[in-house]
Write a protein that holds these residues in place. Structure first.
Motif, PDB file in Angstrom:
ATOM      1  N   HIS A  12     -13.977 -17.246  59.999  1.00 51.24           N
ATOM      2  CA  HIS A  12     -13.929 -16.697  61.363  1.00 51.24           C
ATOM      3  C   HIS A  12     -14.837 -17.491  62.290  1.00 51.24           C
ATOM      4  N   ASP A  13     -15.990 -17.930  61.770  1.00 48.97           N
ATOM      5  CA  ASP A  13     -16.852 -18.851  62.499  1.00 48.97           C
ATOM      6  C   ASP A  13     -17.438 -19.839  61.506  1.00 48.97           C
ATOM      7  N   VAL A  14     -17.588 -21.075  61.926  1.00 48.45           N
ATOM      8  CA  VAL A  14     -18.143 -22.128  61.069  1.00 48.45           C
ATOM      9  C   VAL A  14     -19.082 -23.002  61.894  1.00 48.45           C
ATOM     10  N   ASP A  15     -19.990 -23.682  61.201  1.00 46.92           N
ATOM     11  CA  ASP A  15     -20.862 -24.645  61.852  1.00 46.92           C
ATOM     12  C   ASP A  15     -21.261 -25.679  60.809  1.00 46.92           C
ATOM     13  N   VAL A  16     -21.651 -26.862  61.271  1.00 45.39           N
ATOM     14  CA  VAL A  16     -22.003 -27.952  60.364  1.00 45.39           C
ATOM     15  C   VAL A  16     -23.343 -28.538  60.783  1.00 45.39           C
ATOM     16  N   ASN A  17     -24.103 -29.028  59.805  1.00 43.34           N
ATOM     17  CA  ASN A  17     -25.420 -29.588  60.108  1.00 43.34           C
ATOM     18  C   ASN A  17     -25.310 -30.977  60.713  1.00 43.34           C
ATOM     19  N   GLY A  18     -26.448 -31.626  60.954  1.00 41.27           N
ATOM     20  CA  GLY A  18     -26.475 -32.861  61.718  1.00 41.27           C
ATOM     21  C   GLY A  18     -25.710 -34.022  61.120  1.00 41.27           C
ATOM     22  N   ASP A  19     -25.770 -34.214  59.792  1.00 43.03           N
ATOM     23  CA  ASP A  19     -25.078 -35.352  59.188  1.00 43.03           C
ATOM     24  C   ASP A  19     -23.765 -34.968  58.519  1.00 43.03           C
ATOM     25  N   GLY A  20     -23.351 -33.714  58.673  1.00 41.08           N
ATOM     26  CA  GLY A  20     -22.064 -33.279  58.150  1.00 41.08           C
ATOM     27  C   GLY A  20     -22.050 -32.983  56.664  1.00 41.08           C
ATOM     28  N   SER A  21     -23.212 -32.852  56.051  1.00 45.91           N
ATOM     29  CA  SER A  21     -23.263 -32.637  54.602  1.00 45.91           C
ATOM     30  C   SER A  21     -23.352 -31.165  54.214  1.00 45.91           C
ATOM     31  N   VAL A  22     -23.663 -30.294  55.171  1.00 48.24           N
ATOM     32  CA  VAL A  22     -23.797 -28.867  54.883  1.00 48.24           C
ATOM     33  C   VAL A  22     -22.987 -28.086  55.914  1.00 48.24           C
ATOM     34  N   ILE A  23     -22.244 -27.101  55.432  1.00 47.67           N
ATOM     35  CA  ILE A  23     -21.419 -26.282  56.317  1.00 47.67           C
ATOM     36  C   ILE A  23     -21.702 -24.815  56.043  1.00 47.67           C
ATOM     37  N   VAL A  24     -21.741 -24.015  57.100  1.00 43.25           N
ATOM     38  CA  VAL A  24     -21.908 -22.571  56.961  1.00 43.25           C
ATOM     39  C   VAL A  24     -20.617 -21.901  57.417  1.00 43.25           C
ATOM     40  N   VAL A  25     -20.172 -20.902  56.659  1.00 41.36           N
ATOM     41  CA  VAL A  25     -18.893 -20.240  56.898  1.00 41.36           C
ATOM     42  C   VAL A  25     -19.099 -18.733  56.936  1.00 41.36           C
ATOM     43  N   GLY A  26     -18.593 -18.091  57.970  1.00 41.43           N
ATOM     44  CA  GLY A  26     -18.679 -16.643  58.080  1.00 41.43           C
ATOM     45  C   GLY A  26     -17.417 -15.966  57.595  1.00 41.43           C
ATOM     46  N   GLU A  27     -17.583 -14.819  56.950  1.00 39.52           N
ATOM     47  CA  GLU A  27     -16.466 -13.998  56.472  1.00 39.52           C
ATOM     48  C   GLU A  27     -16.759 -12.543  56.834  1.00 39.52           C
ATOM     49  N   PRO A  28     -16.513 -12.140  58.077  1.00 44.74           N
ATOM     50  CA  PRO A  28     -16.933 -10.807  58.525  1.00 44.74           C
ATOM     51  C   PRO A  28     -16.143  -9.653  57.937  1.00 44.74           C
ATOM     52  N   ASP A  29     -14.979  -9.931  57.346  1.00 49.84           N
ATOM     53  CA  ASP A  29     -14.213  -8.920  56.626  1.00 49.84           C
ATOM     54  C   ASP A  29     -13.902  -7.686  57.472  1.00 49.84           C
ATOM     55  N   PRO A  30     -13.184  -7.844  58.569  1.00 49.64           N
ATOM     56  CA  PRO A  30     -12.931  -6.707  59.460  1.00 49.64           C
ATOM     57  C   PRO A  30     -12.087  -5.602  58.831  1.00 49.64           C
ATOM     58  N   LEU A  31     -11.282  -5.937  57.810  1.00 52.40           N
ATOM     59  CA  LEU A  31     -10.418  -4.942  57.178  1.00 52.40           C
ATOM     60  C   LEU A  31     -11.034  -4.343  55.920  1.00 52.40           C
ATOM     61  N   LYS A  32     -12.320  -4.672  55.663  1.00 48.39           N
ATOM     62  CA  LYS A  32     -13.079  -4.077  54.565  1.00 48.39           C
ATOM     63  C   LYS A  32     -12.400  -4.302  53.211  1.00 48.39           C
ATOM     64  N   LYS A  33     -12.116  -5.561  52.907  1.00 51.15           N
ATOM     65  CA  LYS A  33     -11.477  -5.906  51.649  1.00 51.15           C
ATOM     66  C   LYS A  33     -12.475  -6.067  50.505  1.00 51.15           C
ATOM     67  N   ARG A  34     -13.736  -6.099  50.805  1.00 56.14           N
ATOM     68  CA  ARG A  34     -14.745  -6.259  49.768  1.00 56.14           C
ATOM     69  C   ARG A  34     -15.831  -5.203  49.943  1.00 56.14           C
ATOM     70  N   SER A  35     -16.692  -5.043  48.939  1.00 57.08           N
ATOM     71  CA  SER A  35     -17.649  -3.944  48.965  1.00 57.08           C
ATOM     72  C   SER A  35     -18.761  -4.131  49.989  1.00 57.08           C
ATOM     73  N   LEU A  36     -19.114  -5.379  50.304  1.00 55.66           N
ATOM     74  CA  LEU A  36     -20.252  -5.618  51.188  1.00 55.66           C
ATOM     75  C   LEU A  36     -19.850  -5.759  52.650  1.00 55.66           C
ATOM     76  N   TYR A  37     -18.536  -5.846  52.935  1.00 55.89           N
ATOM     77  CA  TYR A  37     -18.058  -5.880  54.307  1.00 55.89           C
ATOM     78  C   TYR A  37     -18.726  -6.956  55.147  1.00 55.89           C
ATOM     79  N   GLY A  38     -18.545  -8.182  54.752  1.00 51.58           N
ATOM     80  CA  GLY A  38     -19.080  -9.307  55.504  1.00 51.58           C
ATOM     81  C   GLY A  38     -20.070 -10.116  54.700  1.00 51.58           C
ATOM     82  N   GLN A  39     -19.818 -11.442  54.629  1.00 51.52           N
ATOM     83  CA  GLN A  39     -20.695 -12.344  53.899  1.00 51.52           C
ATOM     84  C   GLN A  39     -20.779 -13.668  54.650  1.00 51.52           C
ATOM     85  N   VAL A  40     -21.827 -14.441  54.368  1.00 55.69           N
ATOM     86  CA  VAL A  40     -21.986 -15.787  54.905  1.00 55.69           C
ATOM     87  C   VAL A  40     -22.205 -16.723  53.725  1.00 55.69           C
TER      88      VAL A  40
END
Length: 244
Positions: A12-40
């Motif tokens: 749903h949202d992503v970002d990458v660090n300065g040299d492109g070697s690390v990426i962060v990915v959001g999974e907000p889970d709006p339909l509550k498909k998992r027990s924690l309802y949102g992970q990064v």
């Protein structure tokens, strides 16, 4: 990259660090498909050029306390230049259990210690001021990226669209503190902070759309609007300038 859960909004949202070697990915889970309802999730390129998960998944687990009391972690994500600090928004995080405490929203920051992601500070960076503020929603979050390791990932800008303000926070090695006063916002959709935490841009994409720029004045501890006309506007009435 993909998730094991259908309709969990992985990416749903992503970002990458300065040299492109690390990426962060959001999974907000709006339909509550998992027990924690949102992970990064954070991934890093290994020596074989494969993306491998870096540390554990992170979330606002404290405020996932029931089927109707969920955090939506990962609706917004941001990462520093080095790739060892991340910020994320839990936009539906509650401030209690009653309907009047719903969806305040929170923003958190974590730092990688070589094995695990550890929360920066004892609490969230910022929680919404009232219900339905949705602090931490997509676009309302930006962490600075700097090649100077002493300030890399030490500034975070957070928007509050309902209250029409932007706040900037600075890390002092033990806690997050607001830098300067609130910046007025016209119901904007996107905020961004520069590498050394001195300039913030914000936009309101409705109708014609407009973008404004503020610079930090360290002498007066204020955020001063830049530019002769103060705002950059879209070319036509429905151009939605500044959408993202």
């Amino acid at each position: 990259l993909e998730t094991l859960f259908t309709d969990a909004a992985f990416g749903h949202d992503v970002d990458v660090n300065g040299d492109g070697s690390v990426i962060v990915v959001g999974e907000p889970d709006p339909l509550k498909k998992r027990s924690l309802y949102g992970q990064v999730y954070i991934y890093e390129l290994d020596s074989n050029n494969n993306l491998i998960q870096k540390g554990q998944a992170i979330a606002d687990n404290e405020h996932n306390t029931g089927s109707n009391n969920t955090a939506g972690s990962g609706h917004s994500v941001s990462i520093n230049y080095t790739g060892n600090r991340v910020a994320f928004g839990a936009w539906t995080s509650y401030n209690g259990t009653s309907s009047s405490t719903r969806r305040f929203g929170r923003v958190f920051a974590y730092e990688y210690d070589g094995t695990n992601w550890v929360q920066m500070g004892n609490s969230n960076i910022y929680m919404g001021d009232s219900y339905d503020d949705y602090v931490g929603r997509h676009g309302y979050l930006s962490m600075n990226k700097s090649t100077d390791s002493s300030i890399d990932g030490t500034f975070v800008a957070v928007g509050n669209g309902r209250n029409r303000i932007v706040k900037v926070f600075q890390w002092n090695d033990s806690s997050w503190n607001q830098r300067g006063p609130d910046i007025p916002n016209n119901g904007g959709i996107h905020v961004c902070i520069n590498s050394n935490g001195t300039i913030v841009t914000q936009s309101n994409h409705s109708g014609r759309g407009r973008v404004s720029i503020y610079e930090y004045n360290s002498v007066n501890d204020t955020w001063d609007q830049k530019g002769t006309n103060y705002e950059i506007t879209g070319p036509s009435s429905d151009s939605h300038f500044g959408y993202g």
